[in-house]
Design a protein around this motif. Structure first.
Motif, PDB file in Angstrom:
ATOM      1  N   VAL A 227      -6.196 -10.045  29.782  1.00 28.71           N
ATOM      2  CA  VAL A 227      -6.286 -11.260  30.597  1.00 28.71           C
ATOM      3  C   VAL A 227      -4.862 -11.624  31.000  1.00 28.71           C
ATOM      4  O   VAL A 227      -3.906 -11.200  30.345  1.00 28.71           O
ATOM      5  CB  VAL A 227      -6.924 -12.435  29.800  1.00 28.71           C
ATOM      6  N   THR A 228      -4.735 -12.365  32.082  1.00 31.08           N
ATOM      7  CA  THR A 228      -3.399 -12.780  32.492  1.00 31.08           C
ATOM      8  C   THR A 228      -3.220 -14.255  32.137  1.00 31.08           C
ATOM      9  O   THR A 228      -4.010 -15.106  32.544  1.00 31.08           O
ATOM     10  CB  THR A 228      -3.186 -12.538  34.003  1.00 31.08           C
ATOM     11  N   VAL A 229      -2.180 -14.506  31.349  1.00 33.33           N
ATOM     12  CA  VAL A 229      -1.903 -15.881  30.905  1.00 33.33           C
ATOM     13  C   VAL A 229      -0.428 -16.164  31.190  1.00 33.33           C
ATOM     14  O   VAL A 229       0.448 -15.459  30.678  1.00 33.33           O
ATOM     15  CB  VAL A 229      -2.204 -16.058  29.396  1.00 33.33           C
ATOM     16  N   GLY A 230      -0.167 -17.131  32.036  1.00 29.09           N
ATOM     17  CA  GLY A 230       1.213 -17.462  32.408  1.00 29.09           C
ATOM     18  C   GLY A 230       1.913 -16.271  33.059  1.00 29.09           C
ATOM     19  O   GLY A 230       3.097 -16.055  32.820  1.00 29.09           O
ATOM     20  N   GLU A 242      -7.979 -17.598  21.865  1.00 29.58           N
ATOM     21  CA  GLU A 242      -7.604 -18.889  22.448  1.00 29.58           C
ATOM     22  C   GLU A 242      -6.276 -18.814  23.183  1.00 29.58           C
ATOM     23  O   GLU A 242      -5.332 -18.177  22.707  1.00 29.58           O
ATOM     24  CB  GLU A 242      -7.485 -19.932  21.335  1.00 29.58           C
ATOM     25  N   PHE A 243      -6.230 -19.483  24.327  1.00 29.56           N
ATOM     26  CA  PHE A 243      -5.001 -19.515  25.123  1.00 29.56           C
ATOM     27  C   PHE A 243      -4.861 -20.895  25.757  1.00 29.56           C
ATOM     28  O   PHE A 243      -5.833 -21.653  25.841  1.00 29.56           O
ATOM     29  CB  PHE A 243      -5.061 -18.461  26.243  1.00 29.56           C
ATOM     30  N   VAL A 248      -4.117 -19.790  32.213  1.00 26.13           N
ATOM     31  CA  VAL A 248      -5.032 -18.637  32.322  1.00 26.13           C
ATOM     32  C   VAL A 248      -5.412 -18.366  33.781  1.00 26.13           C
ATOM     33  O   VAL A 248      -5.678 -19.286  34.553  1.00 26.13           O
ATOM     34  CB  VAL A 248      -6.327 -18.914  31.502  1.00 26.13           C
ATOM     35  N   ASP A 249      -5.450 -17.071  34.148  1.00 27.46           N
ATOM     36  CA  ASP A 249      -5.954 -16.682  35.475  1.00 27.46           C
ATOM     37  C   ASP A 249      -7.481 -16.512  35.349  1.00 27.46           C
ATOM     38  O   ASP A 249      -7.978 -15.426  35.050  1.00 27.46           O
ATOM     39  CB  ASP A 249      -5.278 -15.367  35.906  1.00 27.46           C
ATOM     40  N   PHE A 250      -8.212 -17.602  35.552  1.00 33.27           N
ATOM     41  CA  PHE A 250      -9.666 -17.585  35.382  1.00 33.27           C
ATOM     42  C   PHE A 250     -10.356 -16.724  36.438  1.00 33.27           C
ATOM     43  O   PHE A 250     -11.393 -16.120  36.174  1.00 33.27           O
ATOM     44  CB  PHE A 250     -10.230 -19.013  35.435  1.00 33.27           C
TER      45      PHE A 250
END
Ligand SMILES: Cc1cc2nc3c(=O)[nH]c(=O)nc-3n(C[C@H](O)[C@H](O)[C@H](O)COP(=O)(O)OP(=O)(O)OC[C@H]3O[C@@H](n4cnc5c(N)ncnc54)[C@H](O)[C@@H]3O)c2cc1C
Ligand code: FES
Length: 289
Positions: A227-230, A242-243, A248-250
């Motif tokens: 997943v892409t986060v920040g 959890e992030f 988060v790139d939803f």
């Protein structure tokens, strides 16, 4: 083998199961999950540990039958056994005394938010829980959430029970009271978590979400759950689940969840037309006994 000790049907397609798994039950913390396989050829299914009894050595899962494996699991009965169950997996929720924590659960997302609300309350936080479902019959764990919350508000999309609206409407009501909220935890379908994160940004309210990308090995090796986060790639199985919801790139997550739609549909059709696969698995279990 992990024996099913109890089963309850919570709604048309949602099941609660208590499973004998003493070592996992003793070790688990809020926010963690297990990966199970119904039989030796089974898919690996990640499910949150909703609750555990360390003394009895059992853990509770709550799952929605959305595809072949969860439908098959839903057909199993107490006394039968799950072939393997690995856990506890994932990083535990960071629990501390924040002050006031709002715990938001949408649909089946109420199951993973429950142990977090429970742990936040035990740590001395004031817990305000906001839960919602499309309609009354799909609302789960209301009594359990009430027990671990200082206040519980319930919404249904169609107004068939309690307040008509979404969990985001409940959050707006809470924020309108002017109380200081220190943290929000929001778990549910991807569009719900996205909407909630967009809303909490406007209040500058730190928000944790729990992501459910497709997982395979759940050890951080295969990369399937990325997943892409920040702007950075993270693996939900080991870096999460959890992030920070504001990072988060939803949209990417939603797109990746659709990757195997065709194969998933075919698997369900095959399963529904050949119920013998569960019978075969059960027959194999009897042979082992
Ligand atoms: C950390 C984590 C915790 C979860 N906790 C719960 C829970 O407590 N209760 C619950 O009902 N569900 C939970 N899920 C989702 C659950 O794993 C999927 O619904 C299940 O794997 C679907 O399998 P299936 O064969 O029945 O359906 P499929 O036909 O395979 O898929 C149906 C839908 O589920 C999604 N999906 C498929 N495989 C996976 C997978 N391995 N991981 C995630 N999503 C998948 C698909 O994109 C599709 O939208 C969790 C997922 C993760 C990653
Ligand atoms: S599931 Fe393979 S890296 Fe996370």
């Amino acid at each position: 083998m992990f024996k099913i000790l109890a089963k309850e049907v919570l709604s048309d397609c949602v099941y609660k199961m208590v499973i004998d798994a003493p070592r996992i039950a003793r070790a688990r913390k809020a926010g963690q999950f297990v990966v199970l396989r119904i039989d030796e050829n089974g898919e690996r299914v990640p499910l949150t540990i909703c609750d555990a009894d360390a003394v009895a050595g059992s853990l509770t899962i709550v799952f929605q039958a959305v595809g072949k494996s969860t439908m098959q699991l839903g057909q199993m009965e107490p006394g039968q056994s799950i072939h393997d169950l690995v856990g506890p997996l994932g990083k535990a929720t960071h629990i501390e005394k924040y002050g006031t924590v709002v715990c938001v659960g949408g649909g089946i997302g109420i199951a993973p938010v429950y142990p977090i609300a429970q742990a936040m309350r035990l740590a001395g936080n004031k817990v305000i829980s906001l839960i919602g479902a499309r309609t009354k019959n799909l609302l789960i764990l209301e009594k359990e959430m009430a027990k671990v919350s200082d206040e519980l508000l319930v919404a249904t999309d169609d107004g068939s029970y309690s307040i008509k609206g979404f969990t985001s409407d409940l959050l707006k009501q809470v924020m309108a009271r002017g109380i200081k909220v220190d943290l929000a935890v929001a778990i549910g379908p991807v569009p719900m978590m996205k909407a909630m994160a967009n809303l909490t940004k406007t209040y500058n309210l730190k928000t944790m979400v729990s992501l459910n990308p497709i997982m395979l090995d759940a050890t951080g090796m295969c990369g399937v759950c990325r997943v892409t986060v920040g702007g950075k790639t993270q693996f939900a199985c080991v870096d999460g689940p959890e992030f920070d919801g504001h990072l988060v790139d939803f949209d990417e997550l939603q797109k990746r969840l659709r990757t195997y739609n065709v194969q998933e549909k075919t698997a369900v059709e095959k399963f529904q037309h050949s119920p013998s696969c569960i019978d075969l698995a059960m027959a194999a279990q009897k042979q082992v006994k």
